[in-house]
Design an enzyme around this catalytic site. Sequence first.
Site, PDB file in Angstrom:
ATOM      1  N   LYS A  71      13.200   7.958  12.938  1.00  0.00           N
ATOM      2  CA  LYS A  71      13.709   8.735  11.320  1.00  0.00           C
ATOM      3  C   LYS A  71      14.736   9.145  11.366  1.00  0.00           C
ATOM      4  O   LYS A  71      15.554   9.506  10.502  1.00  0.00           O
ATOM      5  CB  LYS A  71      12.549   9.444  10.968  1.00  0.00           C
ATOM      6  CG  LYS A  71      11.185   8.952  10.691  1.00  0.00           C
ATOM      7  CD  LYS A  71      11.472   7.598   9.624  1.00  0.00           C
ATOM      8  CE  LYS A  71       9.794   6.920   9.286  1.00  0.00           C
ATOM      9  NZ  LYS A  71      10.114   5.902   8.099  1.00  0.00           N
ATOM     10  N   THR A  81      -1.538   9.058   2.274  1.00  0.00           N
ATOM     11  CA  THR A  81      -1.464   7.534   2.593  1.00  0.00           C
ATOM     12  C   THR A  81      -2.266   7.083   3.628  1.00  0.00           C
ATOM     13  O   THR A  81      -2.842   8.082   4.623  1.00  0.00           O
ATOM     14  CB  THR A  81      -0.114   6.795   2.534  1.00  0.00           C
ATOM     15  OG1 THR A  81       0.467   7.211   3.910  1.00  0.00           O
ATOM     16  CG2 THR A  81       0.609   7.606   1.479  1.00  0.00           C
ATOM     17  N   SER A 107       0.753  -1.127   0.086  1.00  0.00           N
ATOM     18  CA  SER A 107       0.091   0.160   0.083  1.00  0.00           C
ATOM     19  C   SER A 107       0.918   1.292  -0.016  1.00  0.00           C
ATOM     20  O   SER A 107       2.137   1.299   0.271  1.00  0.00           O
ATOM     21  CB  SER A 107      -0.988   0.019   1.062  1.00  0.00           C
ATOM     22  OG  SER A 107      -0.106   0.120   2.443  1.00  0.00           O
ATOM     23  N   TYR A 165       8.384   7.597  16.394  1.00  0.00           N
ATOM     24  CA  TYR A 165       8.430   7.652  15.109  1.00  0.00           C
ATOM     25  C   TYR A 165       9.476   8.551  14.709  1.00  0.00           C
ATOM     26  O   TYR A 165      10.200   8.406  13.855  1.00  0.00           O
ATOM     27  CB  TYR A 165       7.053   8.061  14.723  1.00  0.00           C
ATOM     28  CG  TYR A 165       7.148   8.306  13.022  1.00  0.00           C
ATOM     29  CD1 TYR A 165       6.795   7.057  12.514  1.00  0.00           C
ATOM     30  CD2 TYR A 165       7.073   9.208  12.452  1.00  0.00           C
ATOM     31  CE1 TYR A 165       6.774   7.119  11.020  1.00  0.00           C
ATOM     32  CE2 TYR A 165       6.830   9.242  11.181  1.00  0.00           C
ATOM     33  CZ  TYR A 165       6.861   8.193  10.252  1.00  0.00           C
ATOM     34  OH  TYR A 165       6.878   8.491   9.068  1.00  0.00           O
TER      35      TYR A 165
END
Length: 265
Positions: free
Chosen positions: A159, A190, A15, A155
Amino acid sequence: MEIKNRTVWVTGASSGIGEAMALEMASAGARLLLSARRVERLAAVGEACRRRGAARVEELPFDLADTDRLRHLAADADARLGGIDILCNIGGVGMRGLATDTELPVARRIFDTDFWGAVELTRGVVGPMVGRGRGQIVTLTGGLGKFGAPRRSFYSASKHALHGWFDSLREELLGAGVTVTLLVPGWVKTEISEKALEADGSQHGVMDVGQERGISAAECAKRALPAIRKDVPEQLIGGIECGGVYLNRIWPALFRRFLRRRGIG
């Protein structure tokens, strides 16, 4: 690196940006190895890639958080396919939870998926790439690898870690024929915010305003391909929000006010 007839491995291919990247690579005539957790969805993307003109398509489903087996899995895939030319580390999971409330297993899953997954796959293929004297590692990071934001602490930390690790790897590979490209997208529409993990591990279930306003995953992948072909070390992709990377460097206080006014977090 030229893409036609190259063997390209795309993770997160079921996806979003991963799927779009797989389709773009297929249109460019690549031989594809596609990976993600969702077996049925991955098979559907594989079929779409065949229709797009991919020279070859195979699916290899697995969970990026299963880090103990990834390096060996990558080495096996490299040997079986006659060498991975381009590894695209696209798969990942988002986060929407307070830093102090996020349960440790949730934090570990985010880091395993978003950082260690990419690192271990890379370590599995980079040795053979060096042995052949050619190869490219492409890794998706994002604006939150350049700055932090509320409810995205682990998160963002993962990164940031990707930038540090892959920047270091790039320097270590100078002269070996293997390049490293970091893709740094801004807002892309997304399901990452909908699938993001809350502090207790449940799904966020809401598309954020930023994602809703972002460019499409197809547009993101389309803009990424020239950077990959040219072996660009780092490429920002997106709209006006990408300017935040530069604003944060030269005027961080103003940048923080901008984030707060836009309700980021």
